[in-house]
Scaffold this motif. Structure first.
Motif, PDB file in Angstrom:
ATOM      1  N   THR A  90       0.840  -1.193   0.000  1.00  0.00           N
ATOM      2  CA  THR A  90       0.000   0.000   0.000  1.00  0.00           C
ATOM      3  C   THR A  90       0.876   1.244   0.000  1.00  0.00           C
ATOM      4  O   THR A  90       2.064   1.199   0.333  1.00  0.00           O
ATOM      5  CB  THR A  90      -0.935   0.043   1.229  1.00  0.00           C
ATOM      6  OG1 THR A  90      -0.141  -0.022   2.421  1.00  0.00           O
ATOM      7  CG2 THR A  90      -1.921  -1.114   1.213  1.00  0.00           C
ATOM      8  N   THR A  92       0.638   5.971  -0.669  1.00  0.00           N
ATOM      9  CA  THR A  92      -0.022   7.179  -1.159  1.00  0.00           C
ATOM     10  C   THR A  92       0.917   7.838  -2.152  1.00  0.00           C
ATOM     11  O   THR A  92       2.048   8.184  -1.801  1.00  0.00           O
ATOM     12  CB  THR A  92      -0.349   8.149  -0.008  1.00  0.00           C
ATOM     13  OG1 THR A  92      -1.217   7.493   0.929  1.00  0.00           O
ATOM     14  CG2 THR A  92      -1.049   9.395  -0.538  1.00  0.00           C
ATOM     15  N   SER A 125      -3.167  13.604  -4.318  1.00  0.00           N
ATOM     16  CA  SER A 125      -2.734  12.284  -3.871  1.00  0.00           C
ATOM     17  C   SER A 125      -3.728  11.220  -4.300  1.00  0.00           C
ATOM     18  O   SER A 125      -4.923  11.485  -4.440  1.00  0.00           O
ATOM     19  CB  SER A 125      -2.600  12.263  -2.345  1.00  0.00           C
ATOM     20  OG  SER A 125      -1.626  13.186  -1.909  1.00  0.00           O
ATOM     21  N   ASP A 127      -4.681   7.019  -3.309  1.00  0.00           N
ATOM     22  CA  ASP A 127      -4.458   5.885  -2.418  1.00  0.00           C
ATOM     23  C   ASP A 127      -4.234   4.639  -3.262  1.00  0.00           C
ATOM     24  O   ASP A 127      -5.068   4.292  -4.104  1.00  0.00           O
ATOM     25  CB  ASP A 127      -5.663   5.694  -1.500  1.00  0.00           C
ATOM     26  CG  ASP A 127      -5.881   6.894  -0.584  1.00  0.00           C
ATOM     27  OD1 ASP A 127      -4.882   7.450  -0.096  1.00  0.00           O
ATOM     28  OD2 ASP A 127      -7.047   7.273  -0.369  1.00  0.00           O
ATOM     29  N   THR A 129      -3.233   0.511  -3.677  1.00  0.00           N
ATOM     30  CA  THR A 129      -3.197  -0.830  -3.091  1.00  0.00           C
ATOM     31  C   THR A 129      -2.654  -1.796  -4.130  1.00  0.00           C
ATOM     32  O   THR A 129      -3.070  -1.761  -5.293  1.00  0.00           O
ATOM     33  CB  THR A 129      -4.598  -1.284  -2.660  1.00  0.00           C
ATOM     34  OG1 THR A 129      -5.110  -0.374  -1.692  1.00  0.00           O
ATOM     35  CG2 THR A 129      -4.548  -2.680  -2.056  1.00  0.00           C
ATOM     36  N   TRP A 148      -5.646   2.269  -7.909  1.00  0.00           N
ATOM     37  CA  TRP A 148      -5.560   3.538  -7.193  1.00  0.00           C
ATOM     38  C   TRP A 148      -6.792   4.389  -7.452  1.00  0.00           C
ATOM     39  O   TRP A 148      -7.403   4.334  -8.512  1.00  0.00           O
ATOM     40  CB  TRP A 148      -4.289   4.303  -7.545  1.00  0.00           C
ATOM     41  CG  TRP A 148      -4.111   4.711  -8.981  1.00  0.00           C
ATOM     42  CD1 TRP A 148      -4.536   5.865  -9.588  1.00  0.00           C
ATOM     43  CD2 TRP A 148      -3.418   3.971 -10.000  1.00  0.00           C
ATOM     44  NE1 TRP A 148      -4.160   5.895 -10.905  1.00  0.00           N
ATOM     45  CE2 TRP A 148      -3.467   4.746 -11.187  1.00  0.00           C
ATOM     46  CE3 TRP A 148      -2.757   2.738 -10.022  1.00  0.00           C
ATOM     47  CZ2 TRP A 148      -2.889   4.319 -12.378  1.00  0.00           C
ATOM     48  CZ3 TRP A 148      -2.185   2.314 -11.210  1.00  0.00           C
ATOM     49  CH2 TRP A 148      -2.250   3.104 -12.366  1.00  0.00           C
ATOM     50  N   ALA A 151      -7.479  10.517  -3.631  1.00  0.00           N
ATOM     51  CA  ALA A 151      -7.725  10.768  -2.215  1.00  0.00           C
ATOM     52  C   ALA A 151      -8.494  12.078  -2.055  1.00  0.00           C
ATOM     53  O   ALA A 151      -8.466  12.940  -2.942  1.00  0.00           O
ATOM     54  CB  ALA A 151      -6.396  10.841  -1.462  1.00  0.00           C
TER      55      ALA A 151
END
Length: 207
Positions: A90, A92, A125, A127, A129, A148, A151
């Motif tokens: 994970t 950012t 940004s 997020d 994974t 992704w 954010a």
């Protein structure tokens, strides 16, 4: 190897969004893909790095019309991807985008599509994974499938001659649509590796 979700640049190239309702349907479809395509992670072998610095650079097609209007743009994502010890990574990432669109969009049946131009500039940004997968071609024997989503707080400015409803739909897509890519992972001790992904317009550099 790679897989992809319908990106906003592809959507614009196809000229397929003209209303907020259409934008919402595209977002819903991509979110569904992000949920249903996620595979079960493969146990992370000790030969993989605990963290990777990743840079994704868009390799979108670039086109200039006879009138000098441009379709294309550029996008980069970069950041640290850290292992969780359970077959997942994970992080950012910072996302920087400029999307250029020029052409027709929308139009009722039997009517010509409206022609216009717009520019979207975004920064913020996302997020990220990643799920570790077995891969016989990868130098480490493993690949990662990333997804992704933007954010909260990501910014996007859309300017140009297109109708306000179309610009609002493009902005809504950019701020919500999920994306994905799959690429090989390197082992501990390996140097930087750059790969141009086969089936989608991204180049990835791992360190």
């Amino acid at each position: 190897m790679s897989f992809w979700f319908p990106g906003i640049a592809t959507v614009l190239t196809l000229g397929s969004l003209a209303t907020s309702a259409l934008a919402q349907r595209a977002v819903t479809r991509s979110a569904s893909l992000a949920r249903t395509d996620a595979p079960a992670p493969t146990p992370t072998p000790p030969t993989l790095k605990a963290a990777y610095r990743v840079q994704l650079t868009g390799t979108w097609p670039q086109e200039t019309t006879a009138g000098g209007c441009r379709n294309g743009g550029e996008e980069t994502l970069e950041g640290m991807l850290s292992g969780n010890g359970d077959g997942r990574y994970t992080g950012t990432f910072t996302r920087r985008t400029e999307i250029l669109f020029c052409g027709g969009h929308g139009g009722r049946a039997g009517a010509d599509a409206a022609s216009c131009a717009l520019t979207l500039k975004g920064r913020g940004s996302v997020d990220v994974t990643g799920v570790v997968l077995g891969d016989e071609i990868s130098p480490s024997g493993r690949a990662v499938r990333l997804t992704w989503t933007p954010a909260p707080g990501q910014e996007a400015d859309v300017s140009g001659t297109c109708a306000s409803a179309f610009k609002d739909a493009v902005r809504a897509l950019y701020l919500s649509i999920p994306h994905g890519a799959e690429f090989a992972l390197t082992s501990i001790g390996a140097g930087p590796r750059t790969e141009r992904l086969e089936n989608y317009a991204w180049q990835v550099t791992l360190e």
